[in-house]
Each structure stands twice: as C-alpha cells, then as structure tokens.
Design a protein around this motif. Structure first.
Motif, PDB file in Angstrom:
ATOM      1  N   TRP A 145      -3.896  11.125   4.337  1.00 26.67           N
ATOM      2  CA  TRP A 145      -2.476  11.603   5.338  1.00 26.67           C
ATOM      3  C   TRP A 145      -1.348  12.490   4.769  1.00 26.67           C
ATOM      4  CZ3 TRP A 145       2.603  10.192   4.630  1.00 26.67           C
ATOM      5  CH2 TRP A 145       3.029   9.253   3.372  1.00 26.67           C
ATOM      6  N   TRP A 190       6.013   7.911   8.423  1.00 29.86           N
ATOM      7  CA  TRP A 190       6.346   7.652   6.740  1.00 29.86           C
ATOM      8  C   TRP A 190       6.397   9.271   6.554  1.00 29.86           C
ATOM      9  CZ3 TRP A 190       4.060   4.304  10.032  1.00 29.86           C
ATOM     10  CH2 TRP A 190       1.745   5.500  10.384  1.00 29.86           C
ATOM     11  N   GLY A 238      -3.689   3.805   4.139  1.00 36.90           N
ATOM     12  CA  GLY A 238      -2.524   3.798   4.947  1.00 36.90           C
ATOM     13  C   GLY A 238      -3.343   2.709   5.727  1.00 36.90           C
ATOM     14  N   GLY A 239      -2.153   2.079   6.161  1.00 38.25           N
ATOM     15  CA  GLY A 239      -2.043   1.112   7.556  1.00 38.25           C
ATOM     16  C   GLY A 239      -2.734  -0.265   6.574  1.00 38.25           C
ATOM     17  N   LYS A 279      11.982   6.260   2.752  1.00 41.27           N
ATOM     18  CA  LYS A 279      11.343   5.605   3.864  1.00 41.27           C
ATOM     19  C   LYS A 279      10.605   7.077   4.807  1.00 41.27           C
ATOM     20  CE  LYS A 279       7.372   3.493   3.905  1.00 41.27           C
ATOM     21  NZ  LYS A 279       6.668   3.516   4.531  1.00 41.27           N
ATOM     22  N   GLU A 314       6.800   7.091  -0.552  1.00 36.98           N
ATOM     23  CA  GLU A 314       5.971   5.450  -0.071  1.00 36.98           C
ATOM     24  C   GLU A 314       6.693   5.219  -1.918  1.00 36.98           C
ATOM     25  OE1 GLU A 314       2.860   4.563   2.589  1.00 36.98           O
ATOM     26  OE2 GLU A 314       2.149   5.301   1.211  1.00 36.98           O
ATOM     27  N   TRP A 323       0.425  -0.780  -0.052  1.00 33.64           N
ATOM     28  CA  TRP A 323      -0.149  -0.002   0.112  1.00 33.64           C
ATOM     29  C   TRP A 323       1.040   0.867   0.114  1.00 33.64           C
ATOM     30  CZ3 TRP A 323      -0.017  -3.434   4.790  1.00 33.64           C
ATOM     31  CH2 TRP A 323       0.738  -2.612   5.056  1.00 33.64           C
ATOM     32  N   TRP A 324       1.994   0.950  -0.593  1.00 28.31           N
ATOM     33  CA  TRP A 324       2.666   2.426  -0.687  1.00 28.31           C
ATOM     34  C   TRP A 324       2.722   3.186  -2.213  1.00 28.31           C
ATOM     35  CZ3 TRP A 324       7.272  -1.085   0.934  1.00 28.31           C
ATOM     36  CH2 TRP A 324       7.616  -1.510   2.517  1.00 28.31           C
ATOM     37  N   HIS A 349      -1.383   0.642  13.835  1.00 28.07           N
ATOM     38  CA  HIS A 349      -0.582  -0.196  12.960  1.00 28.07           C
ATOM     39  C   HIS A 349      -0.415  -1.575  12.957  1.00 28.07           C
ATOM     40  CE1 HIS A 349      -0.148   3.692  10.626  1.00 28.07           C
ATOM     41  NE2 HIS A 349      -0.343   3.983  11.553  1.00 28.07           N
ATOM     42  N   LEU A 384       1.715  -6.085   8.603  1.00 31.64           N
ATOM     43  CA  LEU A 384       1.971  -4.964   9.668  1.00 31.64           C
ATOM     44  C   LEU A 384       1.947  -6.749  10.433  1.00 31.64           C
ATOM     45  CD1 LEU A 384       0.717  -1.900   9.558  1.00 31.64           C
ATOM     46  CD2 LEU A 384       2.652  -2.570   8.922  1.00 31.64           C
ATOM     47  N   ASN A 427       5.644   0.253  14.843  1.00 33.29           N
ATOM     48  CA  ASN A 427       5.092  -0.973  13.156  1.00 33.29           C
ATOM     49  C   ASN A 427       5.814  -1.405  12.212  1.00 33.29           C
ATOM     50  OD1 ASN A 427       4.399   1.840  12.082  1.00 33.29           O
ATOM     51  ND2 ASN A 427       3.837   0.357  10.044  1.00 33.29           N
ATOM     52  N   GLN A 448       3.518  -7.256   1.711  1.00 29.85           N
ATOM     53  CA  GLN A 448       4.137  -5.952   2.452  1.00 29.85           C
ATOM     54  C   GLN A 448       2.815  -6.186   3.972  1.00 29.85           C
ATOM     55  OE1 GLN A 448       2.790  -1.564   1.555  1.00 29.85           O
ATOM     56  NE2 GLN A 448       3.320  -1.434   3.972  1.00 29.85           N
ATOM     57  N   ASP A 479       6.887  -2.677   8.770  1.00 30.16           N
ATOM     58  CA  ASP A 479       5.961  -3.038   7.461  1.00 30.16           C
ATOM     59  C   ASP A 479       7.241  -4.249   7.522  1.00 30.16           C
ATOM     60  OD1 ASP A 479       4.850  -1.808   6.752  1.00 30.16           O
ATOM     61  OD2 ASP A 479       6.623   0.406   6.463  1.00 30.16           O
ATOM     62  N   HIS A 538       8.588   1.628  11.877  1.00 25.43           N
ATOM     63  CA  HIS A 538       8.380   2.393  12.098  1.00 25.43           C
ATOM     64  C   HIS A 538       8.180   3.224  13.382  1.00 25.43           C
ATOM     65  CE1 HIS A 538       8.157   4.731   7.851  1.00 25.43           C
ATOM     66  NE2 HIS A 538       7.712   3.446   7.733  1.00 25.43           N
TER      67      HIS A 538
END
Ligand code: BGC
Length: 416
Positions: free
Chosen positions: A246, A266, A63-64, A335, A37, A31-32, A375, A88, A297, A86, A299, A139
C-alpha cells in the motif's frame, strides 16, 4: 467468565537490575513497517525509552495485520506470547474470550479511560466489562488521497459524486497517468470494497450487509452494484498493481505518477513522512458517496498474560504511556490517525487530521460511524477472511459481479 489476570499498579515502580540498569522491557508485535508507520512507531519507542522501558521489536509486515495475527497465534501456541500486541477490533475480543489477555481495569480506573475513550472504541477495548486493550488511535478508512499538482494540471476539481470520481480517473488515464494507485492484496481490495458498499447502499445497507450479515443484503442488487464499482476501479489501476504494498501505491501519488489512492489515513503518514503538507501538495476527501459516514478502525495494544512481574509492570507502563494525552497527539500527528481520546485539542493537527477528528465526532453523533470490515471492526476474523476471498477473486476477474454477490452469501454462511 474466562480467567483474566489482573495487573496491579504500584507493585514495583521500576524493576532495576543489580548493575542499576533498567530491566524493564516490552516485546511488541506489530505491522507498522512502512516509512510513515516506522516514524510513528519511533514516537512510541522513544516515549517508552524516556520512561526507562526498553523495546524488543517484533515487526510482521502486511497491512490489515493478517500475517501478524498468524505469527501471534504461533507464539501463543508455543507458550511464548509477546508482551504487547497491536490488534484490531474483533481479534481483541477473540483473544479476550480465550482468556489470553491481561486485565487493565485498575489502570483504566485510575486514569479515567471510561470517560475519555468513545464507546465505539470501548466496544473493542473492553471484554465482559473489563479493559483488555489500550487504544492508540482511530483511523478512518473511507478516504481518497490525491496529488494536487496533477489535479491542477489535468483541470480536475475535487469530485463529489461517483460519476465525477470516475470521470476524473478517466481524464488521468487518458492523459497517460495511473488513475488509481492500488496494490492487489486482499486487505487492500477489501479496504476499497468497504467504501463501495457504503457508497452504493448507505449506512443502513452497510450495517445490514457487513455487520448484521443479512443474507438478503449480501446477495442484493446493491451488492452487485458495489462489485460493479470494484470492476470499474479495476479498470483504472496500472498493469503492475498485483501484490504491490500500500505504501508503494501511496508513493505513486506522492511522486505524481498516479492521481488518486483510496486508503485509510495511515496513507497520510506516508505523505507527511515525504515532507508534503495536507491541503497543499496533497488533498484528502471522502470517497464520493460516503460523505457524512465514517468507516473506522482503531489500533489498540492488547497485553498478553505473562507471569514475570517485571513484564507485567512494563505492560502497565506501556498502556499508561499510550493513553497519555501528550502521547496521543505526538503519535497521531505522525501516524495520520485521530487520537483515541475525545478530550484532545485538535489544533495541532493538519487540515486532513482536523477533518478526520471532526468527521469522526459528527458520524458518531449522527449514528453514521461504522467499523471497517476490511480492518476487523465489522465482523469476526473468520467472516472477514471469507469476505476477503470473494472480493479478491472478483477483483481479479474470477467472478462477475452477480456471481460475487451470490458467493458472498455462501461464503459468509459457511464461515458462521
Ligand atoms: C492498521 C494501521 C496500519 C495499516 C497498514 C491497518 O490495519 O490499523 O495502523 O497503518 O493497517 O499497515
């Protein structure tokens, strides 16, 4: 123990097609999608391409990562998982428990991941003692991003207490600026909420409420106060906050329209991508009240079980590339995050990056490092989503703070 397919090294160094073209390729779900990102993603793409690995892009904005996780579920259900995803925290654990992730033990042993990845990350990268994901970064989420010129124009010093923080926002609002750049999306509301919980109650309270899910903590006076602070923040956002992404909120701080943004680092990727320098045109400081603590969090790339041998080789090549020290520096400079390895020289990082690396190490040592609920690193997705609903409903005025705290107790109980 569930079935985990072990990926073997050295089966075929590279799969080369009949024409001599390299046939290795990864399909990466992520989700970058913001400017910063995408720039970071390019570092990864180019690194892999240098190693002869092609890239099929599977971006899912949001995001998230909630939307990305919905798409992932559909792909896996259809029997067509992407090669690398990706992911979390607790989501990695959930997929590993389903037996969907490949076993990276051999590569991890060969490259000594055990020794260089901090335990707080290994808790998510490993399942049942086996490596199932390669962490690309850490992050931290309890940051404020500030426009230096606007602070100077308004005579604002870096706030160190909640009251000073509120006073600074009041000054900006009175002068006609947006005090707090924010996007009304559940994960963004939850990101600032993490810091309110930590700021009001400190580490023990954060642990009790967000990690241990203690109903007393969830329904406590401190939780009511955390919601009160959310209501205060709500008074400092602009009229168009609803649904804003964001990175557009970051752009408001970058452009001098807004004074502050509370967001994970980020956001620094956006400032850097806009050509700004940390400590000069923009400032970073911990959300007042959370100093000395870090909510984090990480990635990570989880590799899904796939049958094709060439795909398996590509997965290993990608995991290996992600874990290389040179890549961890190059990627994380862009990043905005800190490297996932503890053996990286921080000297090439900017002021905010060096602060992040030092804060993470110090918080880890003092026991003040906590997974971010927003996250996916404090509790499983089902609980996280239940919390999101309450936090967002309160932020949008559906509940007063006392009701929101009660709703937290009920929602968490129902989600368990
Ligand atoms: C991810 C970051 C990402 C941010 C906003 C977070 O959950 O960990 O890598 O930049 O969401 O998209």
């Amino acid at each position: 123990m569930t079935m985990m397919k072990k990926l073997h090294l050295g089966v075929a160094a590279l799969a080369v097609s009949a024409t001599g073209a390299i046939a290795q390729e990864v399909e990466v779900l992520h989700w970058w999608t913001s400017g910063g990102e995408a720039a970071a993603l390019n570092v990864l793409r180019e690194d892999l391409s240098g190693g002869g690995i092609g890239w099929t892009d599977m971006p899912v904005a949001g995001g998230g990562g909630s939307d990305a996780m919905t798409v992932l579920r559909a792909r896996v259900t259809a029997g067509d998982p992407p090669t690398a995803v990706q992911m979390l925290g607790f989501a990695i654990q959930d997929w590993a428990a389903e037996g969907a992730l490949a076993n990276l033990d051999e590569l991890a042993a060969e490259q000594g991941w055990d020794e260089v990845v901090p335990e707080a990350l290994q808790a998510f990268s490993t399942y049942d003692g086996h490596w199932v994901a390669a962490p690309v970064n850490v992050h931290s989420t309890n940051w404020v991003w500030a426009n230096t010129a606007l602070m100077e124009e308004l005579g604002i010093e870096q706030p160190t207490t909640w009251d000073e923080f509120v006073a600074a926002m009041q000054t900006a609002q009175d002068a006609g600026y947006t005090a707090l750049a924010h996007g009304g999306q559940a994960w963004q509301d939850a990101t600032i909420f993490d810091s309110m919980v930590m700021g009001v109650g400190g580490p023990e309270f954060y642990q009790a409420a967000m990690v241990d899910l203690d109903p007393e903590a969830l329904g406590s006076e401190q939780m009511v106060e955390a919601f009160d602070r959310m209501a205060t923040l709500r008074g400092f956002v602009d009229d168009n906050f609803s649904g804003r992404d964001w990175n557009l909120a970051s752009a408001m701080v970058i452009n001098g329209e807004a004074l502050f943004q509370i967001m994970g680092d980020w956001a620094k990727g956006e400032f850097v991508n806009a050509g700004l320098t940390a400590g000069e045109e923009f400032q970073c400081f911990r959300v007042p009240g959370t100093e000395g603590t870090v909510t984090f969090n990480s990635d990570q790339f989880a590799m899904f079980n796939v049958d094709d041998e060439s795909d398996q080789e590509s997965q290993l090549a990608m995991a290996s590339a992600v874990m290389s020290p040179e890549f961890q520096i190059a990627f994380n400079l862009v990043k905005g995050s800190a490297p996932a390895r503890t053996d990286i020289d921080p000297s090439s990082f900017d002021a905010c990056g060096q602060a992040a690396i030092a804060d993470l190490a110090a918080a880890g040592e003092s026991g003040n490092l906590f997974g971010s609920m927003a996250h996916g690193h404090a509790n499983p997705p089902s609980i996280q989503n239940a919390m999101y609903d309450v936090i967002t409903a309160h932020f949008n005025g559906e509940f007063d703070s006392a009701t929101a705290a009660e709703e937290m107790v009920t929602a968490v109980e129902l989600a368990q």
